[in-house]
Design an enzyme around this catalytic site. Sequence first.
Site, PDB file in Angstrom:
ATOM      1  N   HIS A 158       0.821  -1.198   0.000  1.00  0.00           N
ATOM      2  CA  HIS A 158       0.000   0.000   0.000  1.00  0.00           C
ATOM      3  C   HIS A 158       0.861   1.257   0.000  1.00  0.00           C
ATOM      4  O   HIS A 158       1.863   1.340   0.700  1.00  0.00           O
ATOM      5  CB  HIS A 158      -0.911   0.031   1.230  1.00  0.00           C
ATOM      6  CG  HIS A 158      -1.869  -1.114   1.292  1.00  0.00           C
ATOM      7  ND1 HIS A 158      -2.400  -1.579   2.478  1.00  0.00           N
ATOM      8  CD2 HIS A 158      -2.375  -1.907   0.320  1.00  0.00           C
ATOM      9  CE1 HIS A 158      -3.214  -2.606   2.225  1.00  0.00           C
ATOM     10  NE2 HIS A 158      -3.209  -2.820   0.931  1.00  0.00           N
ATOM     11  N   TYR A 187       0.811   1.956  13.791  1.00  0.00           N
ATOM     12  CA  TYR A 187       1.609   2.873  12.988  1.00  0.00           C
ATOM     13  C   TYR A 187       1.046   4.287  13.026  1.00  0.00           C
ATOM     14  O   TYR A 187      -0.159   4.509  12.979  1.00  0.00           O
ATOM     15  CB  TYR A 187       1.813   2.379  11.559  1.00  0.00           C
ATOM     16  CG  TYR A 187       0.626   1.851  10.806  1.00  0.00           C
ATOM     17  CD1 TYR A 187       0.025   2.604   9.800  1.00  0.00           C
ATOM     18  CD2 TYR A 187       0.115   0.578  11.062  1.00  0.00           C
ATOM     19  CE1 TYR A 187      -1.040   2.102   9.072  1.00  0.00           C
ATOM     20  CE2 TYR A 187      -0.950   0.067  10.340  1.00  0.00           C
ATOM     21  CZ  TYR A 187      -1.531   0.839   9.353  1.00  0.00           C
ATOM     22  OH  TYR A 187      -2.596   0.350   8.638  1.00  0.00           O
TER      23      TYR A 187
END
Length: 207
Positions: A62, A131
């Site tokens: 991604h 994250y």
Amino acid sequence: MQLNRLDVADTYLVTPQVFPDDRGHFLEMFSSPAFKEVVGHEMNVAQVNCSLSVKGTIRGLHAVSLPGQARYVTCPQGAIIDIVVDVRLGSPTYGKHVAVELSSENRHALYLAEGLAHGFAPLTDEATVVYLCSNTYAPGREVQINPFDPDLALPWPDTGAELLIADKDRTAPTLREAAERGLLPTYVECQELYAQLNGLTLDGENR
């Protein structure tokens, strides 16, 4: 903590200092001053994501079209292999990848700048990934690259578990196809963005 540049440009491995005692241990997972000293600018944290994945899962690859989304990835539970791929057209490391293990044992983190793609897979029965993101989720600006692109030949682990992958990732274009469709950022565009974040012009002059 230390930030060390990896072989894909604008990617860093973060190694924190861990302080153990008879209660367990303590560490700084993120330090803005240490980050800015090496990368050149502060990381604007606009969103924090958390995912739980079981063995056999592959998430990615991604990226986010510019202005992009820088990511600072940690694995506080279990272990993963995280793979960063340079998808910036014209980059000196275009098409190259780095693979690092992040785990609750080594406590490492991974920083990848805007324009880079990444994906990860658990090495343990379960793994939690947290994250920090420099921008919020923006539907329509996601860029998917097929994690099984034969030209990339990424080192996904063979855990013996059933493969679990989202349909959008399984059917995503290869890096070559994504380039032909005009989906990828250019290295020059990304460098201009990094210079702006550092308060510089592209030729290195202060703004």
